[in-house]
Scaffold this motif. Sequence first.
Motif, PDB file in Angstrom:
ATOM      1  N   ARG A  53      58.816  30.817  -1.260  1.00 45.73           N
ATOM      2  CA  ARG A  53      57.746  31.721  -1.690  1.00 45.73           C
ATOM      3  C   ARG A  53      57.275  32.606  -0.537  1.00 45.73           C
ATOM      4  O   ARG A  53      56.970  33.779  -0.722  1.00 45.73           O
ATOM      5  CB  ARG A  53      56.576  30.885  -2.232  1.00 45.73           C
ATOM      6  CG  ARG A  53      55.498  31.678  -2.936  1.00 45.73           C
ATOM      7  CD  ARG A  53      54.558  30.804  -3.735  1.00 45.73           C
ATOM      8  NE  ARG A  53      53.850  29.820  -2.932  1.00 45.73           N
ATOM      9  CZ  ARG A  53      54.096  28.507  -2.946  1.00 45.73           C
ATOM     10  NH1 ARG A  53      55.046  28.017  -3.718  1.00 45.73           N
ATOM     11  NH2 ARG A  53      53.406  27.670  -2.183  1.00 45.73           N
ATOM     12  N   HIS A  54      57.253  32.059   0.659  1.00 47.31           N
ATOM     13  CA  HIS A  54      56.775  32.815   1.823  1.00 47.31           C
ATOM     14  C   HIS A  54      57.913  33.501   2.582  1.00 47.31           C
ATOM     15  O   HIS A  54      57.687  34.040   3.661  1.00 47.31           O
ATOM     16  CB  HIS A  54      56.008  31.887   2.765  1.00 47.31           C
ATOM     17  CG  HIS A  54      54.668  31.476   2.254  1.00 47.31           C
ATOM     18  ND1 HIS A  54      53.571  32.281   2.288  1.00 47.31           N
ATOM     19  CD2 HIS A  54      54.258  30.331   1.659  1.00 47.31           C
ATOM     20  CE1 HIS A  54      52.523  31.650   1.771  1.00 47.31           C
ATOM     21  NE2 HIS A  54      52.923  30.466   1.373  1.00 47.31           N
ATOM     22  N   GLU A  55      59.121  33.446   2.015  1.00 46.24           N
ATOM     23  CA  GLU A  55      60.292  34.097   2.632  1.00 46.24           C
ATOM     24  C   GLU A  55      60.489  33.662   4.085  1.00 46.24           C
ATOM     25  O   GLU A  55      60.550  34.483   5.002  1.00 46.24           O
ATOM     26  CB  GLU A  55      60.179  35.615   2.515  1.00 46.24           C
ATOM     27  CG  GLU A  55      60.118  36.077   1.074  1.00 46.24           C
ATOM     28  CD  GLU A  55      60.088  37.594   0.949  1.00 46.24           C
ATOM     29  OE1 GLU A  55      59.514  38.248   1.832  1.00 46.24           O
ATOM     30  OE2 GLU A  55      60.655  38.098  -0.028  1.00 46.24           O
ATOM     31  N   ILE A  56      60.569  32.341   4.269  1.00 41.77           N
ATOM     32  CA  ILE A  56      60.802  31.783   5.605  1.00 41.77           C
ATOM     33  C   ILE A  56      62.303  31.782   5.877  1.00 41.77           C
ATOM     34  O   ILE A  56      63.086  31.260   5.083  1.00 41.77           O
ATOM     35  CB  ILE A  56      60.239  30.353   5.688  1.00 41.77           C
ATOM     36  CG1 ILE A  56      58.739  30.360   5.396  1.00 41.77           C
ATOM     37  CG2 ILE A  56      60.537  29.740   7.059  1.00 41.77           C
ATOM     38  CD1 ILE A  56      57.926  31.267   6.297  1.00 41.77           C
ATOM     39  N   PHE A  57      62.695  32.351   7.002  1.00 38.53           N
ATOM     40  CA  PHE A  57      64.109  32.451   7.349  1.00 38.53           C
ATOM     41  C   PHE A  57      64.508  31.546   8.515  1.00 38.53           C
ATOM     42  O   PHE A  57      65.689  31.393   8.801  1.00 38.53           O
ATOM     43  CB  PHE A  57      64.469  33.908   7.668  1.00 38.53           C
ATOM     44  CG  PHE A  57      64.320  34.822   6.486  1.00 38.53           C
ATOM     45  CD1 PHE A  57      65.261  34.803   5.467  1.00 38.53           C
ATOM     46  CD2 PHE A  57      63.245  35.677   6.381  1.00 38.53           C
ATOM     47  CE1 PHE A  57      65.132  35.616   4.358  1.00 38.53           C
ATOM     48  CE2 PHE A  57      63.105  36.503   5.269  1.00 38.53           C
ATOM     49  CZ  PHE A  57      64.052  36.469   4.258  1.00 38.53           C
ATOM     50  N   ALA A  58      63.528  31.014   9.213  1.00 38.44           N
ATOM     51  CA  ALA A  58      63.815  30.114  10.334  1.00 38.44           C
ATOM     52  C   ALA A  58      62.547  29.345  10.664  1.00 38.44           C
ATOM     53  O   ALA A  58      61.441  29.753  10.294  1.00 38.44           O
ATOM     54  CB  ALA A  58      64.292  30.899  11.552  1.00 38.44           C
ATOM     55  N   THR A  59      62.732  28.228  11.340  1.00 37.69           N
ATOM     56  CA  THR A  59      61.568  27.485  11.840  1.00 37.69           C
ATOM     57  C   THR A  59      61.602  27.491  13.368  1.00 37.69           C
ATOM     58  O   THR A  59      62.700  27.560  13.931  1.00 37.69           O
ATOM     59  CB  THR A  59      61.572  26.025  11.350  1.00 37.69           C
ATOM     60  OG1 THR A  59      62.751  25.368  11.839  1.00 37.69           O
ATOM     61  CG2 THR A  59      61.503  25.962   9.847  1.00 37.69           C
ATOM     62  N   PRO A  60      60.484  27.400  14.044  1.00 36.75           N
ATOM     63  CA  PRO A  60      59.163  27.491  13.454  1.00 36.75           C
ATOM     64  C   PRO A  60      58.786  28.941  13.126  1.00 36.75           C
ATOM     65  O   PRO A  60      59.228  29.854  13.824  1.00 36.75           O
ATOM     66  CB  PRO A  60      58.256  26.933  14.556  1.00 36.75           C
ATOM     67  CG  PRO A  60      58.974  27.281  15.823  1.00 36.75           C
ATOM     68  CD  PRO A  60      60.434  27.191  15.502  1.00 36.75           C
ATOM     69  N   THR A  61      57.995  29.120  12.085  1.00 36.79           N
ATOM     70  CA  THR A  61      57.454  30.436  11.752  1.00 36.79           C
ATOM     71  C   THR A  61      55.960  30.284  11.494  1.00 36.79           C
ATOM     72  O   THR A  61      55.551  29.380  10.770  1.00 36.79           O
ATOM     73  CB  THR A  61      58.129  31.023  10.502  1.00 36.79           C
ATOM     74  OG1 THR A  61      59.488  31.333  10.789  1.00 36.79           O
ATOM     75  CG2 THR A  61      57.435  32.309  10.058  1.00 36.79           C
ATOM     76  N   LEU A  62      55.189  31.179  12.100  1.00 36.33           N
ATOM     77  CA  LEU A  62      53.740  31.199  11.890  1.00 36.33           C
ATOM     78  C   LEU A  62      53.378  32.499  11.183  1.00 36.33           C
ATOM     79  O   LEU A  62      53.775  33.577  11.622  1.00 36.33           O
ATOM     80  CB  LEU A  62      53.006  31.109  13.225  1.00 36.33           C
ATOM     81  CG  LEU A  62      51.477  31.200  13.178  1.00 36.33           C
ATOM     82  CD1 LEU A  62      50.867  30.059  12.381  1.00 36.33           C
ATOM     83  CD2 LEU A  62      50.907  31.237  14.596  1.00 36.33           C
ATOM     84  N   ILE A  63      52.625  32.379  10.097  1.00 37.38           N
ATOM     85  CA  ILE A  63      52.237  33.560   9.318  1.00 37.38           C
ATOM     86  C   ILE A  63      50.724  33.686   9.306  1.00 37.38           C
ATOM     87  O   ILE A  63      50.025  32.691   9.081  1.00 37.38           O
ATOM     88  CB  ILE A  63      52.725  33.455   7.861  1.00 37.38           C
ATOM     89  CG1 ILE A  63      54.227  33.255   7.802  1.00 37.38           C
ATOM     90  CG2 ILE A  63      52.347  34.705   7.092  1.00 37.38           C
ATOM     91  CD1 ILE A  63      54.734  33.085   6.381  1.00 37.38           C
ATOM     92  N   ARG A  64      50.252  34.886   9.551  1.00 43.44           N
ATOM     93  CA  ARG A  64      48.835  35.178   9.282  1.00 43.44           C
ATOM     94  C   ARG A  64      48.761  35.662   7.838  1.00 43.44           C
ATOM     95  O   ARG A  64      49.287  36.733   7.512  1.00 43.44           O
ATOM     96  CB  ARG A  64      48.323  36.248  10.252  1.00 43.44           C
ATOM     97  CG  ARG A  64      46.918  36.719   9.919  1.00 43.44           C
ATOM     98  CD  ARG A  64      46.359  37.656  10.971  1.00 43.44           C
ATOM     99  NE  ARG A  64      45.232  38.422  10.452  1.00 43.44           N
ATOM    100  CZ  ARG A  64      44.457  39.213  11.190  1.00 43.44           C
ATOM    101  NH1 ARG A  64      44.697  39.338  12.470  1.00 43.44           N
ATOM    102  NH2 ARG A  64      43.462  39.874  10.655  1.00 43.44           N
ATOM    103  N   LEU A  65      48.118  34.861   7.014  1.00 45.10           N
ATOM    104  CA  LEU A  65      48.104  35.141   5.572  1.00 45.10           C
ATOM    105  C   LEU A  65      47.020  36.139   5.197  1.00 45.10           C
ATOM    106  O   LEU A  65      47.154  36.884   4.240  1.00 45.10           O
ATOM    107  CB  LEU A  65      47.883  33.844   4.804  1.00 45.10           C
ATOM    108  CG  LEU A  65      48.983  32.785   4.939  1.00 45.10           C
ATOM    109  CD1 LEU A  65      48.532  31.469   4.348  1.00 45.10           C
ATOM    110  CD2 LEU A  65      50.263  33.261   4.279  1.00 45.10           C
ATOM    111  N   GLY A  66      45.921  36.123   5.911  1.00 44.04           N
ATOM    112  CA  GLY A  66      44.856  37.054   5.590  1.00 44.04           C
ATOM    113  C   GLY A  66      43.562  36.624   6.250  1.00 44.04           C
ATOM    114  O   GLY A  66      43.444  35.499   6.719  1.00 44.04           O
ATOM    115  N   PRO A  67      42.624  37.525   6.343  1.00 42.48           N
ATOM    116  CA  PRO A  67      42.696  38.897   5.837  1.00 42.48           C
ATOM    117  C   PRO A  67      43.664  39.758   6.644  1.00 42.48           C
ATOM    118  O   PRO A  67      44.066  39.362   7.729  1.00 42.48           O
ATOM    119  CB  PRO A  67      41.253  39.408   6.007  1.00 42.48           C
ATOM    120  CG  PRO A  67      40.673  38.574   7.097  1.00 42.48           C
ATOM    121  CD  PRO A  67      41.326  37.239   6.981  1.00 42.48           C
TER     122      PRO A  67
END
Lengths: 97, 132
Positions: A53-67
Motif C-alpha cells: 500500500r505504501h509502495e515500499i521498494f526496499a528496507t529500511p524506508t522511512l516515510i513522512r506521512l503528513g502533514p
Amino acid sequence: MSTITRFALFVTGNSSRAERTTDVVRNTLKQYLNGSFNLEVIDVLSNAASAERHEIFATPTLIRLGPPPNARVIGDLSSSGSLAAALHLRELAAEKS
Amino acid sequence: MESQKRILAIDDEEGVRNAFILALEDTDYTVETVSTGEEGLEKAAANTPDLVFLDLHMPGIGGIETLYRLQKDWPQVPVYIVTAFHERYFKELEQAVADGLSFELIRKPAEAELICAVVRGTLETVARDDTP
C-alpha cells in the motif's frame, strides 16, 4: 494548536540492525519534534499488504506521512542530519517553536 | 571515501545481474555477479564483499541456504535479499529472522536509482559504524 507529524518506518524483522535503525529514527524525531510526532514501526515480513500500500521498494524506508510535504528516505537512516534534511524536520521544528 | 568497495550480486537471472552492473557502472564500486549460491560463496571466500545482493530462489542451494552460510562465515557483511514483496516469500524469510539472521529487502525488479540509493546508504552506514 500543535500538529502531530506522522511517520512510518518499514524494517525487516526484529534484528539488532532493525532495532538500531529504529532507535536512530526515534531519537532524531525526538530531537527535532519533541513529543509532537507519531512513529509507526512496521515489519515488512509480517505486513506485506502495508508495504504494498505504501509502495515500499526496499528496507529500511522511512516515510513522512503528513502533514505535507510528504517525503521518504531509503537505505541510509543512520545519520540524524541527513534524516532531518530529507524529512524537512528543521522547518517543522521552526514552525513549532 | 568509498573507493573500491566490493558488491556481490547473486542471481540466476542474467537480466537482474546486468541491472546491478549497469546501475553501478559509473560509481567507484566494484561489482561482481554470479548465478548460483555456490559461486557466490566461492567469491566471498576468495575476496570478502562489502555488500551482497542475494536472490531468494535459485537452482542449487538457493537463497535461504546461501544466506545462512554467508552470515555464518561473514556475519559483518550486509545482505539484501532480492525478492518480490509477497507473503508467500516472506514466510520463508521469517524463519531466517527467527534463527537470528539479519538482512534487508529490495524489491524485484529493482531500478537503477533504487539500487544506487541502497548501495550508497548501506556502505556509508557501514563506514560510519566502523569509525572509532
